[in-house]
Design an enzyme around this catalytic site. Structure first.
Site: not given
Length: 267
Positions: A176-178
């Protein structure tokens, strides 16, 4: 080891379990912005450092501008279809396929989901359907959490960011890129069962601010960065990239990384 494990090792350094990913996929929605007007030149200059673990890019850039000297990992963005000139940049859809990723020898694909936006439902469906296709072929999926204008100050709220990270994993993302939150970022990581990497977000005021953000995220449990303009819009992108690498893979403090950056600039 299976194909998924092997490809994940191309993204996350097996020695540190972390990754420094440079994002150059901005042109799909923003066009030729500062830092990537000549995207091939940007790639060559940063690639020459030998410090990029993987690149996040589009199929167009891969075909026409991507020519690294080494063998870095590749994450192919396959969602898009909206620009800043249109009515809503969050109205993305899946515009390519896992098959294209396989054909281009990508190590992972990336799809955005816009949590809290008008198009949350559609973008989450796109992520989930892509995850099903990815897992059929042991292709890792990076879930890119985007935030619409409706979100406002929630982008600084760890609970809201944790929601997006968990939802992406629940819908099938393998990474996940957040966004990073200065407060309680460890809660974002602890609530997500897959590796979390931070986005750069808007351009930081200074390179030291960028280093401090990366360090804070790592201390909170992030496994690295997927960052673009905060690196290649820096006045000293190659030197900043090297300093960021030492934060991620050599456990430098901000003070040590800042000194390395200063020495590199002044040498």
């Amino acid at each position: 080891m299976n194909g998924l494990d092997y490809r994940m090792r191309r993204i996350l350094n097996p020695g540190t379990g972390r990754s420094l990913v440079i994002a150059i996929d901005h042109g799909y929605a923003l066009g030729p912005i500062a830092g990537i007007v000549d995207v091939g030149k940007t790639i060559r200059e940063l690639d020459a450092t030998g410090k990029v673990d993987a690149w996040l890019l589009t199929g167009g850039v891969f075909r026409y501008a991507f020519d690294p000297t080494g063998n870095p990992g590749v994450i192919l963005r396959i969602s898009g279809g909206a620009t800043i000139a249109g009515p809503d940049i969050t109205r993305e859809g899946v515009v390519s396929s896992v098959n294209e990723g396989l054909a281009l020898a990508a190590d992972a694909v990336a799809v955005s989901a816009f949590i809290g936006s008008q198009y949350e439902h559609e973008t989450l469906l796109g992520l989930a359907r892509t995850a099903e296709e990815c897992h059929r072929w042991n292709m890792p999926l990076l879930g890119v959490i985007g935030l619409g204008k409706e979100v406002g100050e929630k982008k600084h709220d760890a609970q809201f960011i944790a929601l997006g990270a968990r939802v992406a994993a629940e819908h099938g993302a393998d990474m996940v890129k957040t966004y990073y939150t200065e407060k309680d970022f460890e809660k974002v990581v602890s609530g997500c069962p897959v590796p979390v990497l931070i986005a750069g977000g808007p351009k930081c005021d200074t390179d030291i601010d960028t280093l401090e953000m990366i360090y804070g995220a790592l201390q909170g449990g992030a496994r690295g960065i997927v960052m673009g303009r905060n690196i290649w819009q820096s006045p000293h992108p190659a030197q900043l990239l090297d300093a960021a690498w030492h934060l991620i893979h050599a456990d430098f403090t901000v003070k040590e990384a800042a000194q390395l950056l200063s020495d590199s600039i002044n040498s």
